[in-house]
Write a protein that holds these residues in place. Structure first.
Motif, PDB file in Angstrom:
ATOM      1  N   ALA A  15     -58.382-107.767 -19.903  1.00 53.87           N
ATOM      2  CA  ALA A  15     -59.231-107.959 -20.488  1.00 53.87           C
ATOM      3  C   ALA A  15     -58.948-108.124 -22.237  1.00 53.87           C
ATOM      4  O   ALA A  15     -59.856-108.647 -23.025  1.00 53.87           O
ATOM      5  N   VAL A  16     -57.973-107.495 -22.195  1.00 47.50           N
ATOM      6  CA  VAL A  16     -57.585-107.451 -24.021  1.00 47.50           C
ATOM      7  C   VAL A  16     -56.144-108.409 -24.272  1.00 47.50           C
ATOM      8  O   VAL A  16     -55.696-107.001 -23.825  1.00 47.50           O
ATOM      9  N   PRO A  17     -56.474-109.537 -24.619  1.00 49.04           N
ATOM     10  CA  PRO A  17     -54.825-110.105 -24.533  1.00 49.04           C
ATOM     11  C   PRO A  17     -53.944-109.563 -25.648  1.00 49.04           C
ATOM     12  O   PRO A  17     -52.452-109.243 -25.207  1.00 49.04           O
ATOM     13  N   TRP A  18     -53.858-108.863 -26.309  1.00 46.41           N
ATOM     14  CA  TRP A  18     -53.501-107.967 -27.974  1.00 46.41           C
ATOM     15  C   TRP A  18     -52.769-107.431 -26.526  1.00 46.41           C
ATOM     16  O   TRP A  18     -51.196-106.380 -27.074  1.00 46.41           O
ATOM     17  N   VAL A  19     -52.829-106.537 -25.798  1.00 41.93           N
ATOM     18  CA  VAL A  19     -52.230-105.351 -25.038  1.00 41.93           C
ATOM     19  C   VAL A  19     -51.174-105.527 -24.573  1.00 41.93           C
ATOM     20  O   VAL A  19     -50.002-105.300 -24.565  1.00 41.93           O
ATOM     21  N   LYS A  20     -51.461-107.197 -23.931  1.00 43.06           N
ATOM     22  CA  LYS A  20     -50.361-107.657 -22.847  1.00 43.06           C
ATOM     23  C   LYS A  20     -49.304-108.178 -24.233  1.00 43.06           C
ATOM     24  O   LYS A  20     -48.085-108.101 -23.958  1.00 43.06           O
ATOM     25  N   THR A  21     -49.237-108.514 -24.820  1.00 44.80           N
ATOM     26  CA  THR A  21     -48.736-109.104 -25.996  1.00 44.80           C
ATOM     27  C   THR A  21     -48.008-108.489 -26.735  1.00 44.80           C
ATOM     28  O   THR A  21     -46.769-108.224 -26.819  1.00 44.80           O
ATOM     29  N   SER A  22     -48.853-106.969 -26.918  1.00 42.57           N
ATOM     30  CA  SER A  22     -47.421-106.041 -27.710  1.00 42.57           C
ATOM     31  C   SER A  22     -47.016-105.031 -27.051  1.00 42.57           C
ATOM     32  O   SER A  22     -45.624-103.971 -27.473  1.00 42.57           O
ATOM     33  N   GLY A  23     -47.483-105.308 -25.691  1.00 48.64           N
ATOM     34  CA  GLY A  23     -46.202-104.570 -24.306  1.00 48.64           C
ATOM     35  C   GLY A  23     -46.929-103.392 -24.321  1.00 48.64           C
ATOM     36  O   GLY A  23     -45.901-102.596 -23.747  1.00 48.64           O
ATOM     37  N   VAL A  24     -47.871-102.778 -25.349  1.00 46.69           N
ATOM     38  CA  VAL A  24     -48.149-101.503 -24.161  1.00 46.69           C
ATOM     39  C   VAL A  24     -48.412-101.264 -22.645  1.00 46.69           C
ATOM     40  O   VAL A  24     -48.704-102.432 -21.999  1.00 46.69           O
ATOM     41  N   GLU A  25     -47.732-100.234 -22.184  1.00 44.81           N
ATOM     42  CA  GLU A  25     -47.901 -99.851 -21.033  1.00 44.81           C
ATOM     43  C   GLU A  25     -48.510 -98.526 -20.775  1.00 44.81           C
ATOM     44  O   GLU A  25     -48.940 -98.220 -21.776  1.00 44.81           O
ATOM     45  N   PHE A  26     -49.373 -98.496 -19.682  1.00 44.00           N
ATOM     46  CA  PHE A  26     -49.568 -97.196 -18.806  1.00 44.00           C
ATOM     47  C   PHE A  26     -49.014 -96.155 -17.978  1.00 44.00           C
ATOM     48  O   PHE A  26     -49.486 -96.637 -16.529  1.00 44.00           O
ATOM     49  N   VAL A  34     -55.475 -90.668 -20.371  1.00 46.51           N
ATOM     50  CA  VAL A  34     -54.640 -92.226 -20.152  1.00 46.51           C
ATOM     51  C   VAL A  34     -53.786 -91.512 -20.438  1.00 46.51           C
ATOM     52  O   VAL A  34     -53.910 -91.171 -22.457  1.00 46.51           O
ATOM     53  N   VAL A  35     -52.160 -92.273 -20.803  1.00 46.65           N
ATOM     54  CA  VAL A  35     -51.078 -91.773 -21.425  1.00 46.65           C
ATOM     55  C   VAL A  35     -50.778 -93.522 -21.657  1.00 46.65           C
ATOM     56  O   VAL A  35     -50.753 -94.197 -20.255  1.00 46.65           O
ATOM     57  N   ALA A  36     -50.860 -93.978 -22.700  1.00 46.13           N
ATOM     58  CA  ALA A  36     -50.513 -95.085 -23.379  1.00 46.13           C
ATOM     59  C   ALA A  36     -48.786 -95.270 -24.643  1.00 46.13           C
ATOM     60  O   ALA A  36     -48.882 -94.384 -24.590  1.00 46.13           O
ATOM     61  N   GLU A  37     -47.796 -96.540 -23.388  1.00 44.27           N
ATOM     62  CA  GLU A  37     -46.961 -96.195 -24.581  1.00 44.27           C
ATOM     63  C   GLU A  37     -46.760 -97.507 -25.163  1.00 44.27           C
ATOM     64  O   GLU A  37     -46.820 -98.916 -24.919  1.00 44.27           O
ATOM     65  N   LEU A  38     -46.278 -97.597 -26.163  1.00 40.42           N
ATOM     66  CA  LEU A  38     -45.789 -98.906 -27.047  1.00 40.42           C
ATOM     67  C   LEU A  38     -44.149 -98.902 -27.702  1.00 40.42           C
ATOM     68  O   LEU A  38     -43.999 -98.373 -28.226  1.00 40.42           O
ATOM     69  N   GLY A  60     -53.816 -96.122 -30.193  1.00 36.77           N
ATOM     70  CA  GLY A  60     -53.766 -95.393 -29.701  1.00 36.77           C
ATOM     71  C   GLY A  60     -56.272 -95.998 -29.533  1.00 36.77           C
ATOM     72  O   GLY A  60     -56.806 -94.725 -28.394  1.00 36.77           O
ATOM     73  N   GLU A  61     -56.387 -96.743 -30.135  1.00 34.77           N
ATOM     74  CA  GLU A  61     -57.939 -97.257 -29.623  1.00 34.77           C
ATOM     75  C   GLU A  61     -57.129 -98.105 -28.276  1.00 34.77           C
ATOM     76  O   GLU A  61     -58.481 -97.693 -27.348  1.00 34.77           O
ATOM     77  N   THR A  62     -56.802 -98.556 -28.011  1.00 37.38           N
ATOM     78  CA  THR A  62     -56.563 -98.968 -26.720  1.00 37.38           C
ATOM     79  C   THR A  62     -56.093 -98.218 -25.338  1.00 37.38           C
ATOM     80  O   THR A  62     -56.743 -98.248 -24.352  1.00 37.38           O
ATOM     81  N   ALA A  63     -54.998 -96.541 -25.768  1.00 35.13           N
ATOM     82  CA  ALA A  63     -55.453 -95.379 -24.979  1.00 35.13           C
ATOM     83  C   ALA A  63     -57.260 -94.955 -25.376  1.00 35.13           C
ATOM     84  O   ALA A  63     -57.244 -95.095 -23.271  1.00 35.13           O
ATOM     85  N   SER A  64     -57.416 -95.553 -25.769  1.00 41.03           N
ATOM     86  CA  SER A  64     -59.205 -94.488 -25.480  1.00 41.03           C
ATOM     87  C   SER A  64     -60.191 -95.435 -24.727  1.00 41.03           C
ATOM     88  O   SER A  64     -60.582 -95.591 -24.055  1.00 41.03           O
ATOM     89  N   GLY A  65     -59.546 -96.859 -25.102  1.00 39.68           N
ATOM     90  CA  GLY A  65     -60.171 -98.245 -23.835  1.00 39.68           C
ATOM     91  C   GLY A  65     -60.300 -97.720 -22.504  1.00 39.68           C
ATOM     92  O   GLY A  65     -60.704 -98.368 -21.633  1.00 39.68           O
TER      93      GLY A  65
END
Length: 150
Positions: A15-26, A34-38, A60-65
């Motif tokens: 849903a959010v291409p930036w998440v995949k591009t940035s390498g964020v994991e959950f 939720v815990v997200a890592e960059l 932070g915004e991605t984790a909140s989403g």
């Protein structure tokens, strides 16, 4: 029996291409947390060697989403989650891999009751960003709304 939130990580990346591009994991996903890592990447650093502020905010915004998606997934057919406003406080120089812990600030059933009553509810998600040593580097509050689908 606990709910299955395994869909959230893949859904966020789709849903959010930036998440995949940035390498964020959950690594941790629940209905209200939720815990997200960059990962640490040279191309996303600032002039002092840490992640650029935009990357920290984005994590932070991605984790909140992801919390919004997990908490309200059964209701996404009738409402769209959107950020209403946010505030971030950078507490300490962030270096290396970052971890964002996002926690739903209101019970989901209260928010859904407002939605079902015809309102456009808002709910805060509180986020703490820490470095690999567990030191808090940023704190933020992201206020989301559920916009009823018409």
């Amino acid at each position: 029996m606990s709910a299955d939130y395994s869909f959230v990580a893949d859904a966020m990346k789709q849903a959010v291409p930036w998440v995949k591009t940035s390498g964020v994991e959950f690594p941790e996903v629940a209905g209200d947390r939720v815990v997200a890592e960059l990962p640490d990447a040279a191309e996303t650093r600032n002039h002092v060697g840490g992640p650029h502020a935009a990357m920290i905010f984005g994590l932070g915004e991605t984790a909140s989403g992801a919390v919004a998606m997990a908490a309200f997934a059964p209701h996404l057919g009738k409402a769209t989650p959107l950020v209403a406003r946010s505030e971030i406080a950078y507490k300490k120089l962030a270096l290396g891999v970052l971890r964002a812990e996002a926690v739903l600030g209101r019970p989901a059933d209260e928010v859904v009751a407002e939605l079902d009553a015809g309102a456009r509810p808002e709910f805060p998600v509180n986020v703490t960003v820490t470095n690999a040593e567990g030191v808090t580097t940023a704190e933020m509050v992201v206020v989301w709304t559920l916009k009823p689908n018409r």
